[in-house]
Every structure is written in C-alpha cells, then in structure tokens.
Design a protein around this motif. Structure first.
Motif, PDB file in Angstrom:
ATOM      1  N   TYR A   1     -12.952   0.467  -0.194  1.00 15.21           N
ATOM      2  CA  TYR A   1     -12.716   0.800  -1.593  1.00 15.21           C
ATOM      3  C   TYR A   1     -11.551   1.770  -1.740  1.00 15.21           C
ATOM      4  CZ  TYR A   1     -17.650  -0.717  -1.931  1.00 15.21           C
ATOM      5  OH  TYR A   1     -18.836  -1.401  -1.854  1.00 15.21           O
ATOM      6  N   THR A   2     -10.907   1.693  -2.901  1.00 18.61           N
ATOM      7  CA  THR A   2      -9.950   2.730  -3.267  1.00 18.61           C
ATOM      8  C   THR A   2     -10.748   3.893  -3.860  1.00 18.61           C
ATOM      9  OG1 THR A   2      -9.605   1.998  -5.555  1.00 18.61           O
ATOM     10  CG2 THR A   2      -8.218   0.963  -3.847  1.00 18.61           C
ATOM     11  N   ASP A   3     -10.064   4.988  -4.160  1.00 18.36           N
ATOM     12  CA  ASP A   3     -10.753   6.128  -4.764  1.00 18.36           C
ATOM     13  C   ASP A   3     -11.125   5.864  -6.227  1.00 18.36           C
ATOM     14  OD1 ASP A   3      -8.179   6.197  -5.757  1.00 18.36           O
ATOM     15  OD2 ASP A   3      -7.813   8.285  -5.230  1.00 18.36           O
TER      16      ASP A   3
ATOM     17  N   THR B   1      -8.986  -1.785  -1.388  1.00 19.32           N
ATOM     18  CA  THR B   1      -7.703  -1.432  -0.769  1.00 19.32           C
ATOM     19  C   THR B   1      -6.846  -2.646  -0.448  1.00 19.32           C
ATOM     20  OG1 THR B   1      -8.708  -1.399   1.434  1.00 19.32           O
ATOM     21  CG2 THR B   1      -8.594   0.702   0.237  1.00 19.32           C
TER      22      THR B   1
END
Length: 171
Positions: A128-130, A54
């Motif tokens: 984390y991002t998705d 992120t």
C-alpha cells in the motif's frame, strides 16, 4: 492452481443448482448478470483504488493486469454466491434478500477479502501507499475489504432486477 479449482467448483455448483431450479431460464439469466456485473463493477473499483497501491500505473499493461484481477474477483463473487446457495439450499436465494442475509453476506465478503489481503501482503504480491486507509489491529487496507463487503450485495441485487426484467420481456 487455486483459480482452476475455484472455477471447477463454480461449474459443479452452477450445474447442481441449474438442475434444481424451478425456472432454468431465470437462473441462467441471473448467473449471467452476476458474472457480467461482477466484472464491470470490480474493474471500476480496481481502477478507482489503484492509486492506493504502490504498483499502480495507468498504462495499458496495468489496465490489463486490473482486468485479470477483476476476473479473479468474478470468481470470488461466484464462490461467495454459490456458498450461500449451498447454505440456503436454493440457487436463487437472493430473490429473498433479507437484512439478515445482507448482513452475513457483508461479513463473509469482508472476512474473505481480509484473509486474501493478508495472504497477498505477506507474500509480497503488493503493498500500500501511505494514502491507503488501514484497518487498525489487522493492518489491511480498508478499500479492498469494503470492495467485498459492498459489491457482492450490489451485484446480486442488480442481477436479480436484470434477470427478472429480461425474464419478463422473454415471456
């Protein structure tokens, strides 16, 4: 404090194995190649998987941050290498890189990365991002675990080739 302790441990182990090395020049060149390749390959990996976190931005300050993270990765690669050197009682154990040694190196690297990721996620150092593939059951990102399961084997193998090549040209 941990990076300082790790660097001191690496320096002590480097000196220990340098004294025992039958060919000091080859050992120095190998360790130098490990450090250089470790930084370059880990920096490329950090840049490549940055969008899975992120906090990723592609600006100068973040490139500097990724360079610092890569220096920490160099320390981890050094600790991993010298840990195996202690086990094998040989500073150039990688010159006899068997399938068994590769397997245990990948297990140790992946396990270390998993523990590090868990600690950093719990501490809130990153998220984390998705888009980050997650390892089910342990809920850590796949790419940082693969980074330390794959790159050390590649770094040590390439360093071995480079050290032998430089050694051959200097003799």
């Amino acid at each position: 404090m941990a990076p300082v302790i790790a660097l001191i441990a690496i320096a002590i182990l480097y000196n220990h194995f340098l004294k025992k090395a039958p060919d000091k020049l080859l050992f120095r060149r190998f360790v130098g190649a490990v450090a250089g390749l470790s930084f370059l390959l880990n920096y490329a990996w950090e840049i490549g998987h940055c969008p899975l976190y992120t906090v990723c931005t592609y600006d100068l300050s973040h490139f500097i941050f990724l360079a610092l993270a890569s220096l920490a990765d160099v320390i981890m690669v050094g600790l991993l290498y010298f840990g195996f050197a202690l086990i094998h009682r040989n500073g150039l154990w990688v010159m006899n890189l068997t399938a068994s040694r590769v397997f245990w190196l990948m297990i140790a690297g992946g396990a270390g990365a998993t523990l590090s990721e868990i600690a950093h996620l719990v501490a809130g150092n990153w998220a984390y991002t998705d888009r980050m593939p997650i390892i089910p059951g342990i809920e850590v990102g796949l790419t940082p675990v693969l980074q330390f399961a794959i790159l050390p084997v590649l770094i040590y193998s390439l360093s071995n080739l480079l050290a032998l090549k430089f050694y051959a040209t200097s003799h």
